[in-house]
Design an enzyme around this catalytic site. Structure first.
Site, PDB file in Angstrom:
ATOM      1  N   PRO A   8       0.822  -1.206   0.000  1.00 38.75           N
ATOM      2  CA  PRO A   8       0.000   0.000   0.000  1.00 38.75           C
ATOM      3  C   PRO A   8       0.862   1.264   0.000  1.00 38.75           C
ATOM      4  O   PRO A   8       1.813   1.386   0.773  1.00 38.75           O
ATOM      5  CB  PRO A   8      -0.804  -0.126   1.293  1.00 38.75           C
ATOM      6  CG  PRO A   8      -0.868  -1.595   1.551  1.00 38.75           C
ATOM      7  CD  PRO A   8       0.454  -2.127   1.086  1.00 38.75           C
ATOM      8  N   GLU A   9       0.524   2.183  -0.896  1.00 39.68           N
ATOM      9  CA  GLU A   9       1.217   3.451  -0.992  1.00 39.68           C
ATOM     10  C   GLU A   9       0.280   4.554  -0.497  1.00 39.68           C
ATOM     11  O   GLU A   9      -0.776   4.270   0.066  1.00 39.68           O
ATOM     12  CB  GLU A   9       1.692   3.671  -2.427  1.00 39.68           C
ATOM     13  CG  GLU A   9       2.602   2.540  -2.910  1.00 39.68           C
ATOM     14  CD  GLU A   9       3.034   2.667  -4.359  1.00 39.68           C
ATOM     15  OE1 GLU A   9       3.101   3.801  -4.875  1.00 39.68           O
ATOM     16  OE2 GLU A   9       3.306   1.638  -5.000  1.00 39.68           O
TER      17      GLU A   9
ATOM     18  N   ARG B  84       0.736 -11.651   5.130  1.00 37.69           N
ATOM     19  CA  ARG B  84       2.178 -11.886   5.091  1.00 37.69           C
ATOM     20  C   ARG B  84       2.923 -11.368   6.318  1.00 37.69           C
ATOM     21  O   ARG B  84       4.148 -11.496   6.413  1.00 37.69           O
ATOM     22  CB  ARG B  84       2.769 -11.289   3.809  1.00 37.69           C
ATOM     23  CG  ARG B  84       2.200 -11.957   2.556  1.00 37.69           C
ATOM     24  CD  ARG B  84       2.952 -11.565   1.312  1.00 37.69           C
ATOM     25  NE  ARG B  84       4.324 -12.032   1.331  1.00 37.69           N
ATOM     26  CZ  ARG B  84       5.214 -11.777   0.368  1.00 37.69           C
ATOM     27  NH1 ARG B  84       4.858 -11.046  -0.675  1.00 37.69           N
ATOM     28  NH2 ARG B  84       6.440 -12.229   0.444  1.00 37.69           N
TER      29      ARG B  84
END
Length: 275
Positions: A2-3, A109
């Protein structure tokens, strides 16, 4: 990962669920990854802010007045696959309980991180401590960006460093460089190139935030909003993930290479390196 657009979308979605609420407890089983979260118990969330790719929950005592300064911050970094959900999932790592209900941190993750710190104490988070201006904020100034870009080195790794501007990751660096017609390996941008890139970063980020960010693929590890809905900006990608497809400007097939260990997408015709 995510940016800025994905993190800003997350902030906007969870703010109504947390602002003004009192945190009762934060439950997890990984104190090395979610540090000092017990300090948040009994604190009221004054605000839900964002800096680059980080979420910042400003915490204060329940009886603090609206204008009183916060005395703790809950910092959240989503990592590669983290995000908040309204319901528990098989990959729920953290349960945040307030006096209004529960919110779940989903992270297949396990690269996401939480930490409760004193305001501005980012010594353990060097990227956050040294982060450049917000791309859509008044502090992101064209004259300063042009000055810095003259000695940037390879421009894409420079953007990814978070120092010239915050929140730009692999997706939006590729997209902004395509819009600016600049090769990611170009060094020492001239004023015209730097000006084009400055405006491209702002335009791409604004459009991506308006679209709710980019969701790539359908797996559990891909970005989703708190209600499970995807973002929509992926349909506007011109180069990222478009290898082999024709460039929207000139029709040349988009190429994928590796630069500074990051997959990098360019149009070989529109984005030639200037020597």
């Amino acid at each position: 990962m995510p940016e800025l657009p994905e993190v800003e979308t997350t902030r906007r979605k969870i703010e109504p669920l947390l602002r003004g609420k009192t945190i009762e407890r934060i439950v997890h089983d990984a104190p090395h990854r979610y540090r000092d979260t017990h300090l948040a118990a009994g604190r009221r969330v004054q605000d839900v802010a964002r800096r680059g790719k980080y979420l910042l929950l400003y915490l204060a005592a329940p009886d603090a007045a609206e204008g009183d300064p916060h005395d703790l911050e809950l910092i959240v970094h989503l990592g590669m696959t983290g995000g908040f959900r309204l319901e528990r999932t098989p990959h729920t790592r953290v349960t945040l309980t307030t006096d209004a209900g529960e919110l779940y941190f989903h992270d297949p993750r396990r690269f996401g991180k939480l930490a409760v710190v004193r305001p501005g104490d980012y010594a353990s988070m060097p990227t956050l401590a040294a982060m450049g201006p917000e791309p859509l904020g008044e502090d992101f100034r064209l004259d300063e960006f042009v000055r810095l870009a003259a000695n940037a080195g390879a421009v894409k790794p420079w953007l990814l460093s978070q120092k010239p501007v915050s929140g730009v990751g692999n997706i939006y660096a590729d997209e902004a460089l395509w819009h600016a017609r600049i090769h990611p390996a170009q060094t020492h941008l001239n004023p015209d190139e730097a000006t084009r890139l400055y405006h491209a970063v702002r335009d791409v980020m604004r459009a991506a935030v308006d679209a709710g960010g980019s969701s790539l693929g359908n797996g559990l590890g891909n970005y989703r909003q708190h209600d499970g809905q995807p973002g929509a900006y992926q349909s506007a990608h011109h180069v990222y993930g478009q290898a082999g497809k024709p460039c929207a400007r000139c029709g040349t097939p988009i190429a994928k290479t590796v630069l500074a260990q990051r997959g990098t997408h360019t149009c070989p015709e529109c984005q030639k390196v200037r020597f």
